[in-house]
Design an enzyme around this catalytic site. Structure first.
Site, PDB file in Angstrom:
ATOM      1  N   TYR A 171      37.631  39.099   8.588  1.00  0.00           N
ATOM      2  CA  TYR A 171      38.472  38.287   7.833  1.00  0.00           C
ATOM      3  C   TYR A 171      38.905  37.069   8.429  1.00  0.00           C
ATOM      4  CZ  TYR A 171      42.621  37.156   4.990  1.00  0.00           C
ATOM      5  OH  TYR A 171      43.344  36.312   4.058  1.00  0.00           O
ATOM      6  N   LYS A 175      37.579  33.372   6.981  1.00  0.00           N
ATOM      7  CA  LYS A 175      38.464  32.390   6.526  1.00  0.00           C
ATOM      8  C   LYS A 175      38.494  31.077   7.566  1.00  0.00           C
ATOM      9  CE  LYS A 175      40.744  34.409   3.106  1.00  0.00           C
ATOM     10  NZ  LYS A 175      40.311  33.934   1.723  1.00  0.00           N
TER      11      LYS A 175
END
Length: 302
Positions: A171, A175
């Site tokens: 993640y 991001k």
């Protein structure tokens, strides 16, 4: 009284719940016409379709607004292309794209499967790239035809992408990639009337309320700092014509606070004017680190 997005057509991905839903409702309240995208999956991205996109679209229509649902997979070429087509075929235009879709598969790095890496990077990063690519292609064609757009893109990064987050390597990497994509898109598409910015929100959603239970819990009374609706006013403003001149920026948004993030900039430096030896490089680097600001703490680090 007209809102700041009166007449604009706005696409929001991952808008069936959480931040995306809050953004969609806030845009509708400011006069925008919406395309509500949501694939309708579980927290881990696996099939769990209960029609959230249509529910939000119906909620907007019930309040007197205009909205249609789109259930395609925006991490595929056809899904992203059909998202843009839906806006054009329904409303005849596209003004703002809010990339928000995502899910989690958290593991420590040594336990992180390749499939979980690929799935998260696919939806977060590829799921930003493809809608942005197809929207930008439309806006470029409009600009070349002499119809200069007043177009806006708002991407969704995270504090995990800016500082890292223990147990979220996939993640965090995705991001962080979204920030890089935002900077490149802003530089490449500005000539076509497109502004591209990113937010790093902190709010209570399906993805955060389990991972950060204590900090995300709703208070018994008073201001709910973690309500997703707190982030949406900035997103709506960035998605409006009123944000003229603001592009290539990253903002943190949490509760009642908005922060302009300044990103990587050169810090302390030394130049020998010739090649360092390894020992010299080590000595000068340790000295430079004493002059440098401390890095931001990684979320969840002990």
């Amino acid at each position: 009284m007209s809102g700041i997005c009166e007449g604009r057509v706005v696409v929001v991905t991952g808008a069936g719940r959480g931040l995306g839903r809050a953004h969609a409702l806030a845009f509708a309240a400011e006069g925008a016409r919406l395309v509500i995208n949501d694939l309708g999956v579980g927290l881990d991205g696996r099939p769990d379709d209960d029609g959230p996109a249509e529910r939000v679209a119906a909620e907007i229509r019930a309040a007197g607004g205009e909205a249609v649902a789109h259930g395609g997979d925006i991490a595929t070429t056809e899904g992203a292309a059909s998202l843009v087509r839906t806006a054009l075929q329904t409303y005849g235009r596209l003004d703002t794209l809010v990339n928000n879709a995502g899910f989690l598969r958290d593991r420590m790095l040594v336990n992180l499967d390749e499939d979980d890496w690929d799935a998260v990077v696919r939806v977060h990063l590829k799921g930003h790239f493809l809608p942005l690519k197809h929207a930008a292609a439309h806006w470029r064609a409009e600009a070349k035809a002499g119809r200069m757009p007043v177009a806006r893109v708002v991407n969704t990064s995270s504090g995990a992408g800016l500082a890292g987050s223990v147990g979220q390597g996939n993640y965090s990497a995705a991001k962080a990639g979204i920030v890089g994509l935002t900077l490149v898109a802003a530089a490449e598409t500005g000539r076509y009337g497109v502004q591209v910015n990113a937010i790093a929100p902190a709010a209570r959603t399906r993805m955060t309320e389990e991972t950060f239970q204590q900090t995300m819990a709703a208070p018994a009374g008073g201001f709910d700092a973690m309500a997703p609706e707190n982030v949406s006013p900035l997103v709506v403003w960035l998605g409006s014509a009123a944000s003229a001149g603001v592009t290539g920026r990253v903002f943190e948004a949490e509760g009642g606070r908005i922060t302009v993030m300044e990103g990587w900039r050169p810090g302390p430096s030394a130049d020998k004017g010739a090649r360092w030896t390894p020992a010299e490089a080590g000595d000068v680097t340790l000295n430079l680190l004493t002059e440098a600001a401390e890095p931001r703490a990684v979320y969840g680090a002990q």
